[in-house]
Design an enzyme around this catalytic site. Structure first.
Site, PDB file in Angstrom:
ATOM      1  N   ASN A  11      -8.008  -0.280  -1.101  1.00 43.70           N
ATOM      2  CA  ASN A  11      -7.078  -1.272  -1.639  1.00 43.70           C
ATOM      3  C   ASN A  11      -6.324  -1.867  -0.455  1.00 43.70           C
ATOM      4  OD1 ASN A  11      -5.038  -2.705  -2.888  1.00 43.70           O
ATOM      5  ND2 ASN A  11      -3.930  -0.895  -3.619  1.00 43.70           N
ATOM      6  N   LYS A  13      -4.337  -4.362  -0.321  1.00 42.94           N
ATOM      7  CA  LYS A  13      -3.030  -4.955  -0.651  1.00 42.94           C
ATOM      8  C   LYS A  13      -2.925  -6.348   0.004  1.00 42.94           C
ATOM      9  CE  LYS A  13      -1.376  -0.316  -1.208  1.00 42.94           C
ATOM     10  NZ  LYS A  13      -0.276   0.649  -1.209  1.00 42.94           N
ATOM     11  N   HIS A 101      -1.492  -1.101 -10.862  1.00 40.77           N
ATOM     12  CA  HIS A 101      -1.081  -0.405  -9.624  1.00 40.77           C
ATOM     13  C   HIS A 101       0.440  -0.249  -9.640  1.00 40.77           C
ATOM     14  CE1 HIS A 101      -0.168   0.378  -5.426  1.00 40.77           C
ATOM     15  NE2 HIS A 101      -1.409   0.811  -5.312  1.00 40.77           N
ATOM     16  N   GLU A 103       2.672  -0.651  -7.516  1.00 35.99           N
ATOM     17  CA  GLU A 103       3.434  -1.747  -6.907  1.00 35.99           C
ATOM     18  C   GLU A 103       3.570  -2.905  -7.891  1.00 35.99           C
ATOM     19  OE1 GLU A 103       1.124  -2.045  -3.310  1.00 35.99           O
ATOM     20  OE2 GLU A 103       1.906  -0.106  -2.683  1.00 35.99           O
ATOM     21  N   GLU A 173      -2.222   8.056  -8.895  1.00 37.93           N
ATOM     22  CA  GLU A 173      -1.503   7.765  -7.647  1.00 37.93           C
ATOM     23  C   GLU A 173      -0.019   8.070  -7.807  1.00 37.93           C
ATOM     24  OE1 GLU A 173      -3.773   4.729  -5.075  1.00 37.93           O
ATOM     25  OE2 GLU A 173      -2.533   3.626  -6.490  1.00 37.93           O
ATOM     26  N   GLY A 179       1.736   5.225   0.643  1.00 30.75           N
ATOM     27  CA  GLY A 179       2.248   4.617   1.862  1.00 30.75           C
ATOM     28  C   GLY A 179       3.280   5.463   2.586  1.00 30.75           C
ATOM     29  N   SER A 219      -1.751   8.181   0.301  1.00 32.40           N
ATOM     30  CA  SER A 219      -1.873   8.740   1.656  1.00 32.40           C
ATOM     31  C   SER A 219      -3.172   9.529   1.868  1.00 32.40           C
ATOM     32  CB  SER A 219      -0.653   9.598   2.005  1.00 32.40           C
ATOM     33  OG  SER A 219       0.520   8.786   2.003  1.00 32.40           O
TER      34      SER A 219
HETATM   35  P1  PGA Z   1      -1.860   4.523   0.631  1.00 34.14           P
HETATM   36  O1  PGA Z   1      -1.943   3.574  -0.673  1.00 34.14           O
HETATM   37  O2  PGA Z   1      -3.243   5.094   0.840  1.00 34.14           O
HETATM   38  O3  PGA Z   1      -1.448   3.612   1.742  1.00 34.14           O
HETATM   39  O4  PGA Z   1      -0.873   5.582   0.327  1.00 34.14           O
HETATM   40  C1  PGA Z   1      -2.688   3.936  -1.800  1.00 34.14           C
HETATM   41  C2  PGA Z   1      -2.585   2.859  -2.852  1.00 34.14           C
HETATM   42  O5  PGA Z   1      -1.520   2.269  -3.026  1.00 34.14           O
HETATM   43  O6  PGA Z   1      -3.581   2.562  -3.544  1.00 34.14           O
END
Ligand code: PGA
Length: 258
Positions: A11, A13, A101, A103, A173, A179, A219
């Site tokens: 992903n 983003k 997601h 976010e 997640e 992140g 992560s």
């Molecule tokens: P990350 O993000 O691997 O940077 O923690 C995962 C995601 O948001 O899908």
């Protein structure tokens, strides 16, 4: 028990313009060996503006990489300035669309009801949703993690048929792991992914639950992917930050041989 084909998705983003996106996929393909494509699905989810370029690259180089999008609107067309519809994505050979997601839930007001409409739009146009669920740190510390995730699942899957549910991928997640460099322990991730499977079993029966692919995201890095994917109920990874490095993403995809 039906075999579940693991699925590892990147992903991206809001990172990489279309030229950088081409480079990233070219480098990824360079790092991957034929055996990395065997017995698992590899997917990249670039920003909308790079989808056409990546579609062309995948086609011309015959790369066994699936194309994914990060969201879409739930209506097929209309006066929705700035939005992208599911049929537009389907025309670009998009196979997977992330729905809900964290976010998007947190920053763009996506409720379970909105996520449910998006799931339907994605499936109406022959693509597969990756339904993202996950609890916040506060919810985990309050002991509510499973309830929150079950609630997200129920709300997002409301009225979705068994046939459609069997096409679904769910990504667990935890918000606090995204992140942050702080991944869930393989045991905690396993526990939640098993709870997700159990809930899907309640909703759709054991057959659908056993076939359901559940990814872990938050992560995921080359150093922790193997332990996470080694858990019985974890069938893949949704990778954010580490998918922006072709080397790291290739190591994650190739974790079986490193
Ligand atoms: P990350 O993000 O691997 O940077 O923690 C995962 C995601 O948001 O899908």
């Amino acid at each position: 028990m039906p075999e579940r084909t693991p699925i590892i998705a990147g992903n991206w983003k809001m990172h990489r313009d279309h030229l950088e996106a081409i480079q990233l996929v070219q480098k990824l393909a360079y790092h991957l060996g034929e055996e990395d494509y065997e017995g698992q699905e590899i997917v990249v989810c670039p920003p909308f503006v790079a989808l056409r370029s990546i579609q062309t690259l995948i086609q011309s180089d015959k790369l066994p990489i699936g194309l994914g999008a990060q969201t879409c609107h739930d209506e097929d067309e209309g006066a929705f300035t700035g939005e992208i519809s599911a049929p537009m994505l389907a025309r670009l050979d998009v196979r997977y669309v992330l729905c809900g997601h964290s976010e998007r839930r947190a920053m763009f007001g996506e409720t379970n009801e909105v996520v449910n409409r998006k799931l339907r739009a994605v499936q109406r146009h022959g693509m597969r949703p990756i339904l993202c669920v996950g609890e916040s740190l506060e919810q985990r510390e309050g002991g509510d993690a499973v309830d929150v995730v079950v609630d997200q699942l129920r709300g997002s899957l409301d009225g979705i048929s068994i046939a459609d549910a069997s096409e679904l991928v769910v990504a667990y997640e935890p918000v606090w792991a995204i992140g942050t460099g702080r991944n869930a322990t393989p045991q905690d991730a396993q526990e939640m992914c098993a709870a997700i499977r159990t809930e899907v079993g309640e909703l759709y029966g054991a057959g659908t639950a056993e076939g359901l692919r559940v990814q872990y995201g938050g992560s995921v890095k080359p150093g922790n992917v193997r332990d996470l994917m080694g858990q019985p109920d974890i069938d893949g990874a949704l990778v954010g930050g580490a998918s922006l490095s072709s080397e790291d993403f290739a190591l994650i995809v190739g974790h079986r041989r490193h």
